[in-house]
Design an enzyme around this catalytic site. Structure first.
Site, PDB file in Angstrom:
ATOM      1  N   ASP A  71       0.879  -1.175   0.000  1.00  0.00           N
ATOM      2  CA  ASP A  71       0.000   0.000   0.000  1.00  0.00           C
ATOM      3  C   ASP A  71       0.915   1.223   0.000  1.00  0.00           C
ATOM      4  OD1 ASP A  71      -1.586   2.150   0.588  1.00  0.00           O
ATOM      5  OD2 ASP A  71      -2.408   1.341   2.449  1.00  0.00           O
ATOM      6  N   SER A 150      -3.503  13.997 -14.078  1.00  0.00           N
ATOM      7  CA  SER A 150      -4.818  13.894 -14.732  1.00  0.00           C
ATOM      8  C   SER A 150      -5.147  15.249 -15.341  1.00  0.00           C
ATOM      9  CB  SER A 150      -5.894  13.537 -13.705  1.00  0.00           C
ATOM     10  OG  SER A 150      -7.176  13.737 -14.271  1.00  0.00           O
ATOM     11  N   TYR A 163      -9.763  15.035  -5.603  1.00  0.00           N
ATOM     12  CA  TYR A 163      -8.946  14.350  -6.609  1.00  0.00           C
ATOM     13  C   TYR A 163      -8.168  15.352  -7.470  1.00  0.00           C
ATOM     14  CZ  TYR A 163      -8.016  11.284 -10.671  1.00  0.00           C
ATOM     15  OH  TYR A 163      -7.424  10.577 -11.688  1.00  0.00           O
ATOM     16  N   LYS A 167      -4.082  15.810  -7.908  1.00  0.00           N
ATOM     17  CA  LYS A 167      -3.371  15.708  -9.188  1.00  0.00           C
ATOM     18  C   LYS A 167      -2.652  17.021  -9.538  1.00  0.00           C
ATOM     19  CE  LYS A 167      -4.373  11.407 -10.125  1.00  0.00           C
ATOM     20  NZ  LYS A 167      -3.325  10.379 -10.124  1.00  0.00           N
TER      21      LYS A 167
HETATM   22  P1  NAP Z   1      -7.756   1.560 -11.690  1.00  0.00           P
HETATM   23  O1  NAP Z   1      -8.222   0.830 -12.892  1.00  0.00           O
HETATM   24  O2  NAP Z   1      -8.702   1.794 -10.568  1.00  0.00           O
HETATM   25  O3  NAP Z   1      -6.444   0.819 -11.117  1.00  0.00           O
HETATM   26  C1  NAP Z   1      -5.840   1.296  -9.962  1.00  0.00           C
HETATM   27  C2  NAP Z   1      -4.566   0.552  -9.678  1.00  0.00           C
HETATM   28  O4  NAP Z   1      -3.993   1.126  -8.484  1.00  0.00           O
HETATM   29  C3  NAP Z   1      -4.764  -0.921  -9.382  1.00  0.00           C
HETATM   30  O5  NAP Z   1      -3.656  -1.624  -9.901  1.00  0.00           O
HETATM   31  C4  NAP Z   1      -4.780  -0.981  -7.849  1.00  0.00           C
HETATM   32  O6  NAP Z   1      -4.333  -2.222  -7.309  1.00  0.00           O
HETATM   33  C5  NAP Z   1      -3.756   0.098  -7.518  1.00  0.00           C
HETATM   34  N1  NAP Z   1      -3.902   0.648  -6.166  1.00  0.00           N
HETATM   35  C6  NAP Z   1      -5.011   1.154  -5.577  1.00  0.00           C
HETATM   36  N2  NAP Z   1      -4.726   1.562  -4.329  1.00  0.00           N
HETATM   37  C7  NAP Z   1      -3.408   1.304  -4.121  1.00  0.00           C
HETATM   38  C8  NAP Z   1      -2.534   1.495  -3.015  1.00  0.00           C
HETATM   39  N3  NAP Z   1      -2.940   2.036  -1.876  1.00  0.00           N
HETATM   40  N4  NAP Z   1      -1.240   1.092  -3.162  1.00  0.00           N
HETATM   41  C9  NAP Z   1      -0.801   0.530  -4.311  1.00  0.00           C
HETATM   42  N5  NAP Z   1      -1.598   0.331  -5.395  1.00  0.00           N
HETATM   43  C10 NAP Z   1      -2.883   0.720  -5.292  1.00  0.00           C
HETATM   44  O7  NAP Z   1      -7.207   3.018 -12.087  1.00  0.00           O
HETATM   45  P2  NAP Z   1      -6.766   3.609 -13.517  1.00  0.00           P
HETATM   46  O8  NAP Z   1      -7.949   4.196 -14.151  1.00  0.00           O
HETATM   47  O9  NAP Z   1      -5.937   2.629 -14.250  1.00  0.00           O
HETATM   48  O10 NAP Z   1      -5.869   4.838 -13.037  1.00  0.00           O
HETATM   49  C11 NAP Z   1      -4.464   4.762 -12.909  1.00  0.00           C
HETATM   50  C12 NAP Z   1      -3.910   6.145 -12.652  1.00  0.00           C
HETATM   51  O11 NAP Z   1      -4.287   7.015 -13.716  1.00  0.00           O
HETATM   52  C13 NAP Z   1      -4.451   6.801 -11.375  1.00  0.00           C
HETATM   53  O12 NAP Z   1      -3.437   7.564 -10.774  1.00  0.00           O
HETATM   54  C14 NAP Z   1      -5.553   7.700 -11.895  1.00  0.00           C
HETATM   55  O13 NAP Z   1      -5.800   8.772 -11.018  1.00  0.00           O
HETATM   56  C15 NAP Z   1      -4.960   8.152 -13.202  1.00  0.00           C
HETATM   57  N6  NAP Z   1      -5.934   8.617 -14.175  1.00  0.00           N
HETATM   58  C16 NAP Z   1      -6.915   7.805 -14.657  1.00  0.00           C
HETATM   59  C17 NAP Z   1      -7.812   8.297 -15.578  1.00  0.00           C
HETATM   60  C18 NAP Z   1      -8.904   7.441 -16.181  1.00  0.00           C
HETATM   61  O14 NAP Z   1      -9.724   7.983 -16.933  1.00  0.00           O
HETATM   62  N7  NAP Z   1      -8.959   6.150 -15.909  1.00  0.00           N
HETATM   63  C19 NAP Z   1      -7.747   9.640 -16.000  1.00  0.00           C
HETATM   64  C20 NAP Z   1      -6.745  10.443 -15.477  1.00  0.00           C
HETATM   65  C21 NAP Z   1      -5.841   9.924 -14.578  1.00  0.00           C
HETATM   66  P3  NAP Z   1      -5.401  -3.377  -6.805  1.00  0.00           P
HETATM   67  O15 NAP Z   1      -5.959  -3.960  -8.051  1.00  0.00           O
HETATM   68  O16 NAP Z   1      -4.605  -4.334  -6.007  1.00  0.00           O
HETATM   69  O17 NAP Z   1      -6.434  -2.644  -6.016  1.00  0.00           O
END
Ligand code: NAP
Length: 255
Positions: A71, A150, A163, A167
């Site tokens: 974590d 983001s 959030y 970011k």
């Molecule tokens: P996601 O599908 O929810 O995946 C999140 C990942 O983070 C998973 O591998 C999860 O592991 C891990 N995680 C969660 N809490 C954690 C912790 N405390 N310690 C270590 N790992 C942890 O998210 P995503 O959409 O791929 O987003 C990835 C990044 O891109 C984030 O920083 C998000 O803010 C950013 N982002 C996403 C978007 C979008 O549209 N999706 C847009 C802008 C920015 P587990 O599976 O073990 O829980």
């Protein structure tokens, strides 16, 4: 084994926080395809982490691929993760701070815990990993740090005060750290994805998804692989002169 260790020594090695699902997984696969030994960090979902590791191994059967639970919002766990990455990979050259969460809501209804949880992971987790990795990279006088920001950290978004603040802070951290580490040939950049199709965005209502897609000039959601490709480029030798930048992968949303 000796041969494999020698090869691992010569390659630049990467740790991806939250590399088990979504964007992090795509980043891990893109880095593996580019020939980097990788460590995939996850927080709770070991099955997803193993699946991600399989995909990386498929990219190159001889490539060392590790998974590691931690974590990263916890200071000690984050420091231990960086140490383990250095030990298992041989050296840590590329750090992708990707782990992130949302706890959305209008500010009038938002609990302080929703702010704390988001800040603890998105900002402080990134800070802890950067600090510990920087110590190692400075000694080797080489490094690539890529922070997942983001578009809402730049433009804001109703319902995401916590959030977007986290970011925006990651962007400030990235720019300052780039200046601190440049003399050691360590680059620090941020990627600002727009709307990417992952588990994180699946919880949005159909109405919100429709409105979001309409607001994107390219009229579609981004794919995690489209973010992974940029991360792999920023980690490459070709990106050696790029630092302190925030690069959007957003279908034109941020234009
Ligand atoms: P996601 O599908 O929810 O995946 C999140 C990942 O983070 C998973 O591998 C999860 O592991 C891990 N995680 C969660 N809490 C954690 C912790 N405390 N310690 C270590 N790992 C942890 O998210 P995503 O959409 O791929 O987003 C990835 C990044 O891109 C984030 O920083 C998000 O803010 C950013 N982002 C996403 C978007 C979008 O549209 N999706 C847009 C802008 C920015 P587990 O599976 O073990 O829980």
């Amino acid at each position: 084994m000796e041969e494999q260790n020698k090869e691992q020594n010569e390659k630049t090695c990467a740790l991806i926080t939250g590399g088990s699902r979504g964007i992090g997984r795509a980043v891990a696969v893109a880095l593996a395809k580019a020939g980097h030994p990788v460590m995939i960090n996850y927080s709770g979902n070991i099955n997803a982490a193993e699946e991600a590791a399989m995909l990386c191994a498929t990219a190159d059967m001889d490539l060392p691929v590790f998974i590691e639970q931690a974590d990263v919002s916890d200071e000690e766990s984050a420091a231990k993760l960086i140490k383990t990455a250095e030990e298992k990979l041989g050296h840590l050259d590329i750090l992708v701070n990707n782990a992130g969460i949302t706890r959305d809501g209008l500010i009038l209804n938002m609990k302080t815990e929703d702010l704390d949880e988001v800040m603890n992971l998105n900002l402080k987790g990134t800070f802890y990993c950067c600090r510990e990795a920087a110590k190692l990279m400075m000694r080797r006088r080489f490094g690539r740090i890529i922070n997942m920001a983001s578009i809402v950290g730049i433009r804001g978004n109703a319902g995401q005060t916590n959030y977007s603040a986290s970011k925006a802070a990651v962007i400030g951290l990235t720019k300052s750290l780039a200046k601190e580490l440049a003399s050691r040939k360590i680059t620090v950049n941020a990627i600002a994805p727009g709307y990417i199709d992952t588990d994180m965005t699946k919880s949005m209502s159909d109405k919100a998804i429709d409105a979001t897609i309409k607001s994107i000039p390219l009229k579609r959601a981004g794919k995690p692989e489209e973010v992974g490709a940029l991360a792999a480029f920023l980690a490459s030798d070709e990106a050696a002169y790029i630092t302190g930048q925030v690069i959007g992968v957003d279908g034109g949303m941020g234009a």
